[in-house]
Design a protein around this motif. Structure first.
Motif, PDB file in Angstrom:
ATOM      1  N   MET A  86       0.816  -1.215   0.000  1.00 13.60           N
ATOM      2  CA  MET A  86       0.000   0.000   0.000  1.00 13.60           C
ATOM      3  C   MET A  86       0.853   1.271   0.000  1.00 13.60           C
ATOM      4  N   LYS A  87       2.060   1.174   0.602  1.00 15.31           N
ATOM      5  CA  LYS A  87       2.895   2.391   0.679  1.00 15.31           C
ATOM      6  C   LYS A  87       3.394   2.837  -0.699  1.00 15.31           C
ATOM      7  N   ASN A  88       3.267   1.964  -1.717  1.00 20.50           N
ATOM      8  CA  ASN A  88       3.725   2.329  -3.057  1.00 20.50           C
ATOM      9  C   ASN A  88       2.578   2.731  -3.993  1.00 20.50           C
ATOM     10  N   ILE A  89       1.418   3.035  -3.408  1.00 22.25           N
ATOM     11  CA  ILE A  89       0.277   3.499  -4.232  1.00 22.25           C
ATOM     12  C   ILE A  89       0.139   5.009  -4.066  1.00 22.25           C
ATOM     13  N   ARG A  90      -0.129   5.710  -5.168  1.00 20.31           N
ATOM     14  CA  ARG A  90      -0.416   7.157  -5.112  1.00 20.31           C
ATOM     15  C   ARG A  90      -1.698   7.421  -5.893  1.00 20.31           C
ATOM     16  N   ASN A  91      -2.689   8.022  -5.231  1.00 19.88           N
ATOM     17  CA  ASN A  91      -3.941   8.385  -5.917  1.00 19.88           C
ATOM     18  C   ASN A  91      -3.990   9.903  -6.051  1.00 19.88           C
ATOM     19  N   PHE A  92      -4.099  10.397  -7.281  1.00 22.08           N
ATOM     20  CA  PHE A  92      -4.138  11.858  -7.459  1.00 22.08           C
ATOM     21  C   PHE A  92      -5.032  12.224  -8.637  1.00 22.08           C
ATOM     22  N   CYS A  93      -5.520  13.475  -8.612  1.00 21.72           N
ATOM     23  CA  CYS A  93      -6.325  13.957  -9.743  1.00 21.72           C
ATOM     24  C   CYS A  93      -5.676  15.236 -10.293  1.00 21.72           C
ATOM     25  N   ILE A  94      -6.116  15.633 -11.462  1.00 24.89           N
ATOM     26  CA  ILE A  94      -5.587  16.859 -12.084  1.00 24.89           C
ATOM     27  C   ILE A  94      -6.717  17.877 -12.093  1.00 24.89           C
ATOM     28  N   ILE A  95      -6.493  19.047 -11.467  1.00 27.89           N
ATOM     29  CA  ILE A  95      -7.546  20.074 -11.455  1.00 27.89           C
ATOM     30  C   ILE A  95      -7.010  21.367 -12.063  1.00 27.89           C
ATOM     31  N   ALA A  96      -7.881  22.089 -12.758  1.00 25.88           N
ATOM     32  CA  ALA A  96      -7.482  23.363 -13.373  1.00 25.88           C
ATOM     33  C   ALA A  96      -8.709  24.045 -13.957  1.00 25.88           C
ATOM     34  N   HIS A  97      -8.532  25.279 -14.420  1.00 29.38           N
ATOM     35  CA  HIS A  97      -9.570  25.995 -15.154  1.00 29.38           C
ATOM     36  C   HIS A  97      -9.678  25.364 -16.540  1.00 29.38           C
ATOM     37  N   ILE A  98     -10.782  25.584 -17.218  1.00 30.33           N
ATOM     38  CA  ILE A  98     -10.974  25.012 -18.559  1.00 30.33           C
ATOM     39  C   ILE A  98      -9.864  25.512 -19.503  1.00 30.33           C
ATOM     40  N   ASP A  99      -9.326  24.590 -20.304  1.00 30.34           N
ATOM     41  CA  ASP A  99      -8.333  24.914 -21.327  1.00 30.34           C
ATOM     42  C   ASP A  99      -6.968  25.325 -20.778  1.00 30.34           C
ATOM     43  N   HIS A 100      -6.588  24.820 -19.590  1.00 22.92           N
ATOM     44  CA  HIS A 100      -5.238  25.092 -19.091  1.00 22.92           C
ATOM     45  C   HIS A 100      -4.296  23.919 -19.337  1.00 22.92           C
ATOM     46  N   GLY A 101      -4.784  22.916 -20.105  1.00 19.67           N
ATOM     47  CA  GLY A 101      -3.888  21.841 -20.531  1.00 19.67           C
ATOM     48  C   GLY A 101      -3.851  20.612 -19.639  1.00 19.67           C
ATOM     49  N   LYS A 102      -4.996  20.297 -18.969  1.00 18.43           N
ATOM     50  CA  LYS A 102      -5.025  19.100 -18.103  1.00 18.43           C
ATOM     51  C   LYS A 102      -4.865  17.824 -18.926  1.00 18.43           C
ATOM     52  N   SER A 103      -5.705  17.689 -19.968  1.00 13.26           N
ATOM     53  CA  SER A 103      -5.717  16.440 -20.744  1.00 13.26           C
ATOM     54  C   SER A 103      -4.398  16.229 -21.485  1.00 13.26           C
ATOM     55  N   THR A 104      -3.786  17.324 -21.952  1.00  7.15           N
ATOM     56  CA  THR A 104      -2.501  17.199 -22.666  1.00  7.15           C
ATOM     57  C   THR A 104      -1.420  16.720 -21.710  1.00  7.15           C
ATOM     58  N   LEU A 105      -1.414  17.252 -20.481  1.00  6.23           N
ATOM     59  CA  LEU A 105      -0.418  16.826 -19.499  1.00  6.23           C
ATOM     60  C   LEU A 105      -0.663  15.364 -19.095  1.00  6.23           C
ATOM     61  N   ALA A 106      -1.943  14.982 -18.998  1.00  5.90           N
ATOM     62  CA  ALA A 106      -2.271  13.581 -18.683  1.00  5.90           C
ATOM     63  C   ALA A 106      -1.741  12.655 -19.785  1.00  5.90           C
ATOM     64  N   ASP A 107      -1.846  13.115 -21.055  1.00  3.91           N
ATOM     65  CA  ASP A 107      -1.292  12.327 -22.187  1.00  3.91           C
ATOM     66  C   ASP A 107       0.201  12.085 -21.993  1.00  3.91           C
ATOM     67  N   ARG A 108       0.924  13.155 -21.584  1.00  2.00           N
ATOM     68  CA  ARG A 108       2.390  13.030 -21.414  1.00  2.00           C
ATOM     69  C   ARG A 108       2.725  12.073 -20.267  1.00  2.00           C
ATOM     70  N   LEU A 109       1.949  12.152 -19.154  1.00  3.74           N
ATOM     71  CA  LEU A 109       2.202  11.257 -18.017  1.00  3.74           C
ATOM     72  C   LEU A 109       2.030   9.802 -18.440  1.00  3.74           C
ATOM     73  N   LEU A 110       1.002   9.535 -19.250  1.00  6.32           N
ATOM     74  CA  LEU A 110       0.752   8.158 -19.732  1.00  6.32           C
ATOM     75  C   LEU A 110       1.874   7.698 -20.655  1.00  6.32           C
ATOM     76  N   GLU A 111       2.369   8.640 -21.462  1.00  2.26           N
ATOM     77  CA  GLU A 111       3.421   8.308 -22.429  1.00  2.26           C
ATOM     78  C   GLU A 111       4.743   8.035 -21.699  1.00  2.26           C
ATOM     79  N   TYR A 112       5.080   8.878 -20.718  1.00  2.00           N
ATOM     80  CA  TYR A 112       6.377   8.766 -20.040  1.00  2.00           C
ATOM     81  C   TYR A 112       6.431   7.590 -19.074  1.00  2.00           C
ATOM     82  N   THR A 113       5.241   7.074 -18.666  1.00  2.00           N
ATOM     83  CA  THR A 113       5.257   5.888 -17.792  1.00  2.00           C
ATOM     84  C   THR A 113       5.043   4.615 -18.624  1.00  2.00           C
TER      85      THR A 113
END
Length: 596
Positions: free
Chosen positions: A1-28
C-alpha cells in the motif's frame, strides 16, 4: 500500500489538463507510441470535437523510481464550472491533486474554485505552471499569483509543458515524494466508495470504486450500503487503458466491478460497497448530493417515444450522475421530463448526447430555476415550473435563489462587466486587484438572471478574457411575476416564465417580436400576446396568407369585388376558430438568444 499514489488533475478550462495527462501516460509507458493520440483519455466524440473534458477518467500507471515500483492512479477531471460535480467526486477518491495553471493566462475563477474543493478534502496540492513554451508565457508573474493564492514557496512550483513534455519526469518524481500513500486497514471489513459508473450493453452496469479499508475478491458476495442490494462480484479489476481483470483488489486501489446489475437505480454514485460475509458498520462520508441549478423540460418530438426517452435518460444518468429528472406533462408538448442541470453547457451536452448516443430527437423548453412561493394561508410551494405557481391572489411573496459570482477579468473590461452584472440585478460585494491588470469582482446576483445568456455575453464583452464561477448562497425575497405567452388567446405553457417585474415588459415585447419572425404564416391571422395575469403587456400579429380572390373580376362594379372579399373574410374567421398553430423547435430555443 505504501507504493500506491492516488491523485487527480484540477485546473480551469483549457489550461492543458488532458494534454499533461497524455504526457504522463506516455512517459510511464502506459500507452505505446503507436496508440498515442491527443486527449487519449477523452473517449466521447463530443469531447474531442469541442476540445473539452466532460467526464472524469480514471487510469492506472506503473512508475519505477529509485529502483522501487509505484502504482499511480490518475483521475483527469473537467475544467468547466458546469461539470464541477465530476471534479468533487474525483477529489473524494484521491489523496493529492496537481493544480495546473496556464503560464500565459494565470489564475482564473475555476482554478480557485477547484483548489478550495481540494483543500476541503485535505488533499496535498502540487502547483504546476503549464505551457511555459508559449511565447506569451509570463512564468514569474504567474508564480507570484500562485504563491499568493496557496501560500507555498516559489521553489515548490513545478514548470512544465504538456505539449513538449518538458518537466514531466520531475512531476512524476514529485508525485511519489509529495503525495501521501493511502491510509487504511487491510484487515478491516471492506469499505469502498463508488465514484462513477458506466453502462455496457453486454455486461450491464460497471461501477468504479476506490477501496478505503479491506480488500475485494473475485466471486465474493458484495452489498451496496445505501440501496441494501446484494450481488456477486463476477469480475473485478483495475482501470488501465482497457479494464484489466484481477482476482483480488487491495486497500488504496482504484478499480471496477461487474456484477450483472441491469437497473440504473440500483447503483448510486457516492454509495459504499462492502461484503455480505463481513460488512462494515457505516458508509463513507464527505460525499455531497448534486444540486441542480437550471431546470428545463425535455420532450420527445413524437409522444409515442416517451418510454424510449425514459430508457435513454436512465442510461445517460449512469454516466452523468449530475443529471436529475422526473416525469411531467405539458398541454402543448404532451408527456416528457423535467430535468435539472448544473448549467447551460451541461444542458446542451445532455441534449446532444441523447441525439448522438441514443438517436433521440427531443424538444427542450425554456430553462428556468426553482423558486419558493409563500401563500397567504401559510403554505409553502416549491416552484420548479412556471405552471406550478399558485394563483397570484393567494401568494404572500416569492423567494428566488441567489448566487455569489466570482469574475476574474482584465482591468480594461471592468466597466462593461460591471454594467452587465448590474443589468442582471447584481450587487457588487468586493473588488480585488490580483495583479496590476487582473481584477477579481465578486457579485451577489439572482441565479435566474445568469441562466439565459449571461456567460456568453460575459465572454463577448471581455473578448474571452473573463472567467466566471459561482456557488449558491440561499433564497431571497423578490418581486416576481409569471409571464404567459398566448397564441390565438391560448397560453403556451412551454414558453411561460417567472421574471422580475422590472424586466417583464421589455422581455415580453422581445419574445413576441421573435416569435413573429419564427412562426410560419397560416391561412388566418395569428395574434401573439405577452400577458401578466389578465393584463396584456405586448402584442404582435402574424398576418394571414391571402389568395387574390378578386383577380378574376375584370372591371365591372365594385360591389362584385366586395362580395368576394366578404366571402373570403368569413372563411378566414371560420378557419381561425378551428385552425391550429404549430410552434417550431427554433422558437423554444430562440428565447435563450434574445439579445443576439
Amino acid at each position: 500500500m505504501k507504493n500506491i499514489r492516488n491523485f487527480c488533475i484540477i485546473a480551469h478550462i483549457d489550461h492543458g489538463k488532458s494534454t499533461l495527462a497524455d504526457r504522463l501516460l506516455e512517459y510511464t509507458n502506459t500507452i505505446s507510441k503507436r496508440d498515442m493520440q491527443a486527449q487519449v483519455l477523452d473517449d466521447m466524440d463530443l469531447e474531442k470535437e469541442r476540445g473539452i473534458t466532460i467526464k472524469s477518467h480514471a487510469i492506472q500507471m506503473d512508475y519505477t523510481f529509485k529502483g522501487e515500483k509505484y502504482t499511480l492512479n490518475l483521475i483527469d477531471t473537467p475544467g468547466h464550472v458546469d461539470f464541477s460535480y465530476e471534479v468533487s467526486r474525483s477529489i473524494a477518491a484521491c489523496e493529492g491533486a496537481l493544480l495546473i495553471v496556464d503560464a500565459a493566462q494565470g489564475i482564473q475563477a475555476q482554478t480557485i474554485s477547484n483548489l478550495y474543493l481540494a483543500l476541503e478534502h485535505n488533499l496535498k496540492i502540487i502547483p504546476i505552471l503549464n505551457k511555459i513554451d508559449l511565447p506569451s508565457a509570463e512564468p514569474e508573474m504567474v508564480k507570484d499569483q500562485i504563491v499568493e493564492l496557496l501560500g507555498c514557496e516559489r521553489e515548490e512550483i513545478m514548470l512544465a509543458s504538456g505539449k513538449t513534455g518538458a518537466g514531466v519526469h520531475e512531476i512524476l518524481e514529485e508525485i511519489v515524494n509529495r503525495i501521501p500513500s493511502p491510509s487504511g486497514d487491510e484487515n478491516a471489513p471492506l469499505q469502498a466508495l463508488i465514484f462513477d459508473s458506466v453502462f455496457n450493453s453486454f455486461r450491464g452496469i460497471i461501477a468504479y470504486f476506490r477501496i478505503y479499508n479491506g480488500s475485494i475478491k473475485k466471486g465474493e458476495k458484495v452489498k451496496f450500503l445505501n440501496t441494501g442490494m446484494e450481488y456477486n462480484a463476477d469480475e473485478i479489476g483495475v482501470l488501465r487503458l482497457k479494464q484489466e481483470p484481477r482476482d483480488i483488489v487491495y486497500t488504496g486501489d482504484v478499480g471496477y466491478i461487474i456484477s450483472g446489475i441491469k437497473e440504473a437505480k440500483e447503483v448510486k454514485v457516492g454509495d459504499t460497497l462492502t461484503t455480505v460475509a463481513n460488512p462494515c458498520t457505516e458508509g463513507i462520508h464527505g460525499f455531497e448530493e448534486v444540486k441542480p441549478m437550471v431546470f428545463a423540460g425535455i420532450y420527445p418530438i413524437d409522444t409515442e417515444d416517451f418510454e424510449e426517452l425514459r430508457y435513454s435518460m436512465e442510461k445517460l444518468q449512469l454516466n452523468d450522475a449530475s443529471l436529475t429528472w422526473e416525469p411531467e406533462s405539458s398541454l402543448a408538448l404532451g408527456f416528457g421530463f423535467r430535468c435539472g442541470f448544473l448549467g447551460m453547457l451541461h444542458m446542451e451536452i445532455v441534449q446532444e448526447r441523447l441525439e448522438r448516443e441514443f438517436k433521440m430527437t427531443v424538444i427542450t423548453t425554456v430553462p428556468n430555476v426553482s423558486y419558493i412561493a409563500y401563500q397567504t394561508n401559510g403554505e409553502v410551494v416549491k416552484v420548479n415550473n412556471p405552471s406550478d405557481l399558485p394563483d397570484p391572489g393567494r401568494i404572500s411573496y416569492i423567494e428566488e435563489p441567489y448566487i455569489k459570482a466570482n469574475i476574474i477579468t482584465k482591468s480594461d473590461f471592468i466597466g462593461s462587466v460591471m454594467s452587465l452584472c448590474i443589468e442582471k440585478r447584481g450587487i457588487i460585494v468586493t473588488q480585488n486587484y490580483l495583479t496590476a491588470d487582473r481584477v477579481e469582482l465578486v457579485f451577489e446576483m439572482p441565479l435566474g438572471e445568469v441562466v439565459f445568456d449571461f456567460f456568453d455575453r460575459l465572454k463577448s464583452i471581455s473578448k474571452g478574457y473573463a472567467s466566471f464561477d459561482y456557488h449558491p448562497i440561499g433564497m431571497r425575497e423578490s418581486d416576481l411575476v409569471k409571464l404567459d405567452i398566448l397564441l390565438k388567446g391560448e397560453p403556451v405553457d412551454a414558453l411561460s416564465c417567472l421574471i422580475h417585474r422590472s424586466n417583464s415588459y421589455h422581455f415580453g415585447k422581445k419574445i413576441c417580436e421573435k416569435l413573429k419572425e419564427l412562426i410560419p404564416k397560416q391561412q388566418f391571422e395569428i395574434p401573439i400576446q405577452a400577458a401578466i395575469g389578465a393584463k396584456i403587456i405586448s402584442r404582435e400579429t402574424i398576418s394571414a396568407m391571402r389568395k387574390d380572390v378578386t383577380a378574376k373580376c375584370y372591371g365591372g362594379d365594385i360591389s362584385r369585388k366586395r362580395k368576394l372579399l366578404e366571402k373570403q373574410k368569413e372563411g378566414k374567421k371560420r378557419m381561425k376558430s378551428v385552425g391550429n398553430v404549430e410552434i417550431p423547435q427554433s422558437a423554444f430555443m430562440a428565447v435563450l438568444k434574445l439579445n443576439d
